[in-house]
Enzyme design. Structure first.
Site, PDB file in Angstrom:
ATOM      1  CD  GLU A  56      -2.411   1.726   0.219  1.00  0.00           C
ATOM      2  OE1 GLU A  56      -3.319   0.874  -0.327  1.00  0.00           O
ATOM      3  OE2 GLU A  56      -2.448   2.896  -0.204  1.00  0.00           O
ATOM      4  CG  ASP A 106      -6.107   4.901  -7.003  1.00  0.00           C
ATOM      5  OD1 ASP A 106      -7.104   4.701  -6.185  1.00  0.00           O
ATOM      6  OD2 ASP A 106      -4.897   5.145  -6.424  1.00  0.00           O
ATOM      7  CG  ASP A 142     -16.240   1.235  -9.393  1.00  0.00           C
ATOM      8  OD1 ASP A 142     -14.899   1.495  -9.212  1.00  0.00           O
ATOM      9  OD2 ASP A 142     -16.611   2.611  -9.582  1.00  0.00           O
ATOM     10  CB  THR A 179     -11.828  -4.560  -1.013  1.00  0.00           C
ATOM     11  OG1 THR A 179     -12.996  -3.738  -2.143  1.00  0.00           O
ATOM     12  CG2 THR A 179     -11.458  -5.713  -1.962  1.00  0.00           C
ATOM     13  CD  GLU A 182     -17.046  -6.791  -3.619  1.00  0.00           C
ATOM     14  OE1 GLU A 182     -15.654  -7.153  -3.703  1.00  0.00           O
ATOM     15  OE2 GLU A 182     -18.023  -7.594  -3.241  1.00  0.00           O
TER      16      GLU A 182
HETATM   17  C1  LIG Z   1      -9.218   2.915  -4.735  1.00  0.00           C
HETATM   18  S1  LIG Z   1      -8.402   2.094  -3.323  1.00  0.00           S
HETATM   19  C2  LIG Z   1      -8.870   0.458  -3.280  1.00  0.00           C
HETATM   20  C3  LIG Z   1      -8.337   0.060  -2.027  1.00  0.00           C
HETATM   21  C4  LIG Z   1      -8.592  -1.563  -1.957  1.00  0.00           C
HETATM   22  N1  LIG Z   1      -8.300  -2.316  -2.672  1.00  0.00           N
HETATM   23  C5  LIG Z   1     -10.209  -1.739  -1.776  1.00  0.00           C
HETATM   24  O1  LIG Z   1     -10.840  -2.236  -2.706  1.00  0.00           O
HETATM   25  O2  LIG Z   1     -10.965  -1.192  -0.911  1.00  0.00           O
HETATM   26  C6  LIG Z   1      -6.851   2.092  -4.258  1.00  0.00           C
HETATM   27  C7  LIG Z   1      -5.511   1.725  -3.397  1.00  0.00           C
HETATM   28  O3  LIG Z   1      -4.327   1.585  -4.039  1.00  0.00           O
HETATM   29  C8  LIG Z   1      -3.271   2.198  -3.468  1.00  0.00           C
HETATM   30  N2  LIG Z   1      -2.095   2.417  -4.512  1.00  0.00           N
HETATM   31  C9  LIG Z   1      -2.411   3.100  -5.791  1.00  0.00           C
HETATM   32  N3  LIG Z   1      -1.252   3.081  -6.514  1.00  0.00           N
HETATM   33  C10 LIG Z   1      -0.423   2.366  -5.852  1.00  0.00           C
HETATM   34  C11 LIG Z   1       0.922   1.949  -5.886  1.00  0.00           C
HETATM   35  N4  LIG Z   1       1.472   1.902  -7.172  1.00  0.00           N
HETATM   36  N5  LIG Z   1       1.421   1.049  -5.342  1.00  0.00           N
HETATM   37  C12 LIG Z   1       0.733   0.689  -4.012  1.00  0.00           C
HETATM   38  N6  LIG Z   1      -0.457   1.188  -3.778  1.00  0.00           N
HETATM   39  C13 LIG Z   1      -1.041   1.812  -4.494  1.00  0.00           C
HETATM   40  C14 LIG Z   1      -3.875   3.781  -3.127  1.00  0.00           C
HETATM   41  O4  LIG Z   1      -3.011   4.285  -2.016  1.00  0.00           O
HETATM   42  C15 LIG Z   1      -5.172   3.095  -2.414  1.00  0.00           C
HETATM   43  O5  LIG Z   1      -5.340   2.817  -1.093  1.00  0.00           O
END
Ligand SMILES: C[S@@+](CC[C@H](N)C(=O)[O-])C[C@H]1O[C@@H](n2cnc3c(N)ncnc32)[C@H](O)[C@@H]1O
Length: 214
Positions: A56, A106, A142, A179, A182
């Site tokens: 993360e 993201d 999504d 998650t 989700e």
């Molecule tokens: C939209 S959130 C989804 C979190 C979780 N997987 C969920 O479904 O609830 C995307 C997560 O990916 C992390 N993230 C984005 N790019 C990343 C990277 N290059 N390396 C590690 N984490 C990353 C962000 O900090 C964020 O916490």
């Protein structure tokens, strides 16, 4: 009980081996972008026969996730704060992962930000290299347009084949990943796009066969 800390120090990434962070050798599952790690916690509790690494980038979520694992006393999880793309390209030993989980990466919806997306060809090639032959890679989002891009990259990869997402062996149960995102998005009535692929068993390169599991 493991004596090792849940949080993996960055110094452990030099000449990295899985043995350095997991005292017991077990199949390894990696989750990229754990957020608050609701999925990682439940999956690790359900599979004590496996080792789990959560990566993360956001410090706040990384700390929350590591603390959550501590509070629940799970000993088969480690958390690493780094850029997952860097980890896959530079650090991850080849042919060493049994399952790779990426849920709600993201989406960076603006076109000028697409280059910031995790799913790019170099990342996908590196991740495939990290998978054991026969290993699975699961993705859920999504975001329909990002999903199209992800599907193109994964289904177009010669080492990967599509498999059933709805396999309790790979997720939680009944195709639900559960998650934090989700749960939130399902409440909002959003559609989930899911893809599971498997690395062909016969794709092992000579280099990987020589190195075995790192
Ligand atoms: C939209 S959130 C989804 C979190 C979780 N997987 C969920 O479904 O609830 C995307 C997560 O990916 C992390 N993230 C984005 N790019 C990343 C990277 N290059 N390396 C590690 N984490 C990353 C962000 O900090 C964020 O916490």
């Amino acid at each position: 009980m493991s004596e090792r800390p849940i949080a993996v120090p960055l110094s452990d990434l030099d000449d990295f081996t899985w043995e350095r962070i997991f005292p017991q050798r077990r199949p390894i599952e990696l989750e990229i972008g754990t957020g608050k790690a609701a999925f990682l916690l439940r999956r690790a509790q359900a599979r004590p026969d496996r080792n789990f690494l959560g990566i993360e980038w956001a410090n706040e979520f990384y700390k929350f996730a590591a603390d959550r694992m501590r509070r629940w006393g799970v000993t088969n999880v480690r958390m690493l704060r780094t850029d997952a793309s860097h980890f896959m390209r530079i650090v991850c030993p080849p042919a060493s992962l049994r399952v790779l989980h990426v849920y709600h990466p993201d989406p960076w919806p603006k076109k000028r930000h697409h280059k910031r997306r995790l799913f790019q060809q170099p990342f996908v090639d590196a991740a495939v290299r990290c998978l054991e032959p026969g290993a699975h890679w699961l993705v859920q989002t999504d975001h329909a347009e990002y999903f199209e891009q992800i599907e193109g990259l994964l289904r177009g990869h010669p080492a990967l084949e599509k498999v059933e997402f709805d396999d309790p062996e790979l997720g939680i149960a009944d195709a639900r990943v559960e998650t934090n995102f989700e749960i939130k998005y399902l409440r909002e009535g959003r559609t989930m796009h899911q893809l599971a692929v498997r690395r062909h068993s016969d794709e092992r390169s000579e280099e990987e066969s020589a190195q075995g599991q790192g």
